[in-house]
Write an enzyme that holds these catalytic residues in place. Structure first.
Site, PDB file in Angstrom:
ATOM      1  N   HIS A   1      30.901 -25.572  25.607  1.00 34.97           N
ATOM      2  CA  HIS A   1      29.674 -25.346  26.387  1.00 34.97           C
ATOM      3  C   HIS A   1      29.328 -26.391  27.453  1.00 34.97           C
ATOM      4  CE1 HIS A   1      28.381 -27.814  23.032  1.00 34.97           C
ATOM      5  NE2 HIS A   1      28.160 -26.803  22.220  1.00 34.97           N
TER       6      HIS A   1
ATOM      7  N   ALA B   1      17.748 -25.056  16.899  1.00 40.78           N
ATOM      8  CA  ALA B   1      18.349 -24.926  18.233  1.00 40.78           C
ATOM      9  C   ALA B   1      19.454 -23.887  18.206  1.00 40.78           C
ATOM     10  CB  ALA B   1      18.911 -26.271  18.680  1.00 40.78           C
TER      11      ALA B   1
ATOM     12  N   ASN C   1      30.210 -25.772  11.286  1.00 38.35           N
ATOM     13  CA  ASN C   1      28.978 -26.434  10.838  1.00 38.35           C
ATOM     14  C   ASN C   1      28.168 -25.578   9.869  1.00 38.35           C
ATOM     15  OD1 ASN C   1      28.258 -24.639  12.912  1.00 38.35           O
ATOM     16  ND2 ASN C   1      26.481 -25.852  13.511  1.00 38.35           N
TER      17      ASN C   1
ATOM     18  N   ASP D   1      28.675 -19.133  22.206  1.00 35.47           N
ATOM     19  CA  ASP D   1      27.992 -20.072  21.304  1.00 35.47           C
ATOM     20  C   ASP D   1      26.915 -19.311  20.510  1.00 35.47           C
ATOM     21  OD1 ASP D   1      27.247 -22.288  19.898  1.00 35.47           O
ATOM     22  OD2 ASP D   1      26.391 -23.376  21.594  1.00 35.47           O
TER      23      ASP D   1
ATOM     24  N   LYS E   1      37.353 -28.982  15.363  1.00 37.42           N
ATOM     25  CA  LYS E   1      36.141 -29.256  16.148  1.00 37.42           C
ATOM     26  C   LYS E   1      35.649 -30.642  15.803  1.00 37.42           C
ATOM     27  CE  LYS E   1      32.139 -28.094  18.329  1.00 37.42           C
ATOM     28  NZ  LYS E   1      31.204 -27.000  18.368  1.00 37.42           N
TER      29      LYS E   1
ATOM     30  N   HIS F   1      28.852 -18.996  15.589  1.00 34.96           N
ATOM     31  CA  HIS F   1      28.403 -19.546  14.306  1.00 34.96           C
ATOM     32  C   HIS F   1      27.944 -18.363  13.461  1.00 34.96           C
ATOM     33  CE1 HIS F   1      28.038 -23.726  15.993  1.00 34.96           C
ATOM     34  NE2 HIS F   1      27.829 -23.049  17.114  1.00 34.96           N
TER      35      HIS F   1
HETATM   36  O1  DOR Z   1      22.187 -24.736  19.922  1.00 33.70           O
HETATM   37  C1  DOR Z   1      23.063 -24.969  19.103  1.00 33.70           C
HETATM   38  N1  DOR Z   1      23.086 -24.333  17.913  1.00 33.70           N
HETATM   39  N2  DOR Z   1      24.002 -25.868  19.376  1.00 33.70           N
HETATM   40  C2  DOR Z   1      24.877 -26.284  18.450  1.00 33.70           C
HETATM   41  O2  DOR Z   1      25.678 -27.102  18.745  1.00 33.70           O
HETATM   42  C3  DOR Z   1      24.824 -25.781  17.081  1.00 33.70           C
HETATM   43  C4  DOR Z   1      24.225 -24.447  17.071  1.00 33.70           C
HETATM   44  C5  DOR Z   1      23.893 -24.006  15.686  1.00 33.70           C
HETATM   45  O3  DOR Z   1      24.752 -24.078  14.811  1.00 33.70           O
HETATM   46  O4  DOR Z   1      22.770 -23.535  15.472  1.00 33.70           O
HETATM   47 ZN    ZN Z   2      28.000 -24.058  18.880  1.00 36.13          ZN
END
Ligand code: DOR
Ligand code: ZN
Length: 397
Positions: free
Chosen positions: A211, A292, A92, A278, A140, A60
Site C-alpha cells: 500500500h 483502522a 496479522n 488491503d 510479511k 485480511h
Molecule cells: O488499515 C489497516 N488495517 N492497515 C493495516 O495495516 C492492518 C489492517 C487490519 O488488519 O485491520
Molecule cells: Zn493490510
C-alpha cells in the site's frame, strides 16, 4: 465437463481481442481461437470483457480468531463477487500466522473457500526457525508501528529475515508508522523503505512494498528492480478531504493522505505494479472504537473502471495490475493470464453495468464501506473457477 466461452472481448495481456476460449475438463485453458472452437458447454458472453480471474495480493480475512469481522466463507464470497478468483491473506490474525502449525491450520480451514487463498507468513523478531521449517512462498514484515504484535522491534531482525528467507521469494513490507502525526509518519515510512530497499538491492532479494500512499515511496521503490509495489483503490479515490464526512470510518493504515498526494499517485501508476484492496473488514462497533481499515474486495474493480472512465488509467493497465503483475510479483505459476496451459480462472465483466455501492447488500460481514452510495459503471457478472461456472449473472451458482 469442458467449457467454451464465446462472444467476448478477451484480454490477452497487452490488448483485447474477440476470441473464444476452451477450458478442458481438468480446468485448464486449452484453446484460444477465433471462430473455430466447437462443443456443447458454451456460454455466450456477447460484448463482455473476458479477463483472467483477478488476484488480490493483500487481504485480511480474519480467520481464525476474529470471525465476527470476516471468515473464509464470507471473505471469499466478497472476493468472487468482486471479480477475484484468488487472494493473498495477511498474517496479522489473532493469534498471528507466525508458526508452521498456525500456517497449516489456515491452509486447511481455507480449503472449502469459494476462491483460492494464499497465505503470507508473518516474520517476527524470534521466529526464524519457524520460517525455515515452513518455507512459505512469501513473507510479511511490519516495519512500522501499526499492528501491535507483529511489528519488528529489533533493528537487526529485518536484515536477518532478508538474508535467510529464499531471496527469489518476495517479502512484503508494511512500512508505514501509525503515530497519528502525519508528517512524522511519512518521514518514518520513507526512512523504513529507504533502508529496506538499500539492503534488498545489496543482497539481491525480492521485496514488495505494500500500500504505497505517497509519491516518494514509489520513487524509492523504483531504485531496485527486484522491488514491486501495490496501491489501494482507497488511496487513489479518497483523501483527507473525505475525513470529515466519513468520521471514524476514515481511519486506515496508511492514513488517507492530502488531496495532492492522491493525485500524484495517479500520475505514478505506470511504475506501480499491482492494485491491492488491503481488504481489512471491521464491524461498525469496532470502527466506533477506533479500528483502522476498509473493506475493498467488492468495490475495487468498479472503482478502477471508474478511474478508466475518468481518463486516469487505461483498461489494459488495470487488468495487468489486477492479474498478470500480481502473479509475477508473487511467483504464482500458471495464473494471471489467459494463455494455453494456464488455470481456467476467468472473470467476465459487463463494463457498462451501472450500479450503486450499497453497504446493506454486500457479502463481507462488516456491513459498511467508505464508498457507500457511489455510482459506478462496470461489474463482474460471471466467474469461472478452474473451468467451472461458480458465479453467473451476479449470483452464486
Ligand atoms: O488499515 C489497516 N488495517 N492497515 C493495516 O495495516 C492492518 C489492517 C487490519 O488488519 O485491520
Ligand atoms: Zn493490510
Amino acid at each position: 465437463m469442458a467449457l467454451i466461452i464465446k462472444g467476448g472481448l478477451v484480454f490477452l495481456g497487452e490488448k483485447f481481442e474477440k476470441k473464444e476460449i476452451l477450458i478442458n475438463d481438468r480446468g485448464i485453458i486449452e484453446k484460444i481461437e477465433s471462430g473455430t472452437i466447437r462443443g456443447e458447454e458454451i456460454i455466450d458472453v456477447g460484448g463482455r470483457l473476458v479477463v483472467p480471474g483477478l488476484i488480490d495480493p493483500h487481504v485480511h480475512l480474519r480467520e481464525p480468531g476474529q470471525e465476527y469481522k470476516e471468515d473464509f466463507e464470507s471473505g471469499s464470497k466478497a472476493a468472487i463477487s468482486g471479480g477475484f478468483t484468488a487472494v493473498m491473506d495477511m498474517p496479522n490474525n489473532k493469534p498471528p500466522t507466525t508458526t508452521k502449525e498456525r500456517f497449516l491450520e489456515k491452509i486447511k480451514r481455507a480449503e472449502s473457500a469459494r476462491c483460492d487463498i494464499f497465505f503470507h507468513f508473518g516474520g517476527t523478531d524470534d521466529n526464524f526457525s519457524e520460517v525455515k521449517k515452513t518455507n512459505p512462498e512469501s513473507m510479511k514484515l511490519y516495519l512500522g508501528h501499526t499492528t501491535g504484535e507483529l511489528m519488528l522491534k529489533n533493528p537487526s531482525s529485518m536484515e536477518r529475515h532478508f538474508r535467510e528467507f529464499d531471496r527469489k521469494k518476495p517479502i512484503v513490507l508494511h512500512a508505514c508508522d501509525d503515530t497519528g502525526d502525519q508528517t512524522r509518519d511519512l518521514d518514518q515510512t520513507h526512512h523504513n523503505i529507504e533502508d529496506a530497499i538499500k539492503l534488498a538491492k545489496q543482497i539481491n532479494r525480492r521485496v514488495h512494498i505494500a500500500h504505497v500512499s505517497a509519491r516518494e515511496e514509489v520513487t524509492i521503490a523504483k531504485r531496485f528492480e527486484g522491488c514491486t509495489s501495490e496501491v489501494t483503490p482507497h488511496h487513489l479515490f479518497l483523501s483527507k478531504k473525505d475525513e470529515k464526512k466519513l468520521g471514524y470510518f476514515a481511519k486506515v493504515n496508511p492514513p488517507l493522505r492530502a488531496e495532492s498526494d492522491r493525485l500524484l499517485l495517479w500520475s505514478k501508476m505506470d511504475v506501480i505494479n499491482c492494485i491491492a484492496t488491503d481488504h481489512a473488514p471491521h464491524t461498525v462497533e469496532d470502527k466506533e472504537e477506533g479500528a483502522a481499515g476498509f473493506p475493498g474486495l467488492e468495490t475495487s474493480l468498479g472503482l478502477m473502471l471508474e478511474g478508466a472512465n475518468r481518463g486516469l488509467i487505461d483498461k489494459i493497465s488495470i487488468f495487468q495490475k489486477m492479474s498478470r503483475n500480481v502473479a509475477s510479483a508473487f511467483n504464482l505459476e500458471n495464473r494471471g493470464s489467459i494463455k494455453k496451459g494456464f488455470i481456467g480462472d476467468i472473470t467476465i465483466i459487463d463494463p457498462k453495468k451501472e450500479w450503486t455501492v450499497d453497504r446493506t447488500d454486500m457479502y463481507s460481514k462488516c456491513r459498511w464501506t467508505p464508498f457507500d452510495g457511489w455510482k459506478l459503471h462496470g461489474k463482474a457478472e460471471t466467474i469461472v473457477r478452474k473451468g467451472e461456472l461458480v458465479y453467473h449473472d451476479y449470483e452464486f451458482c
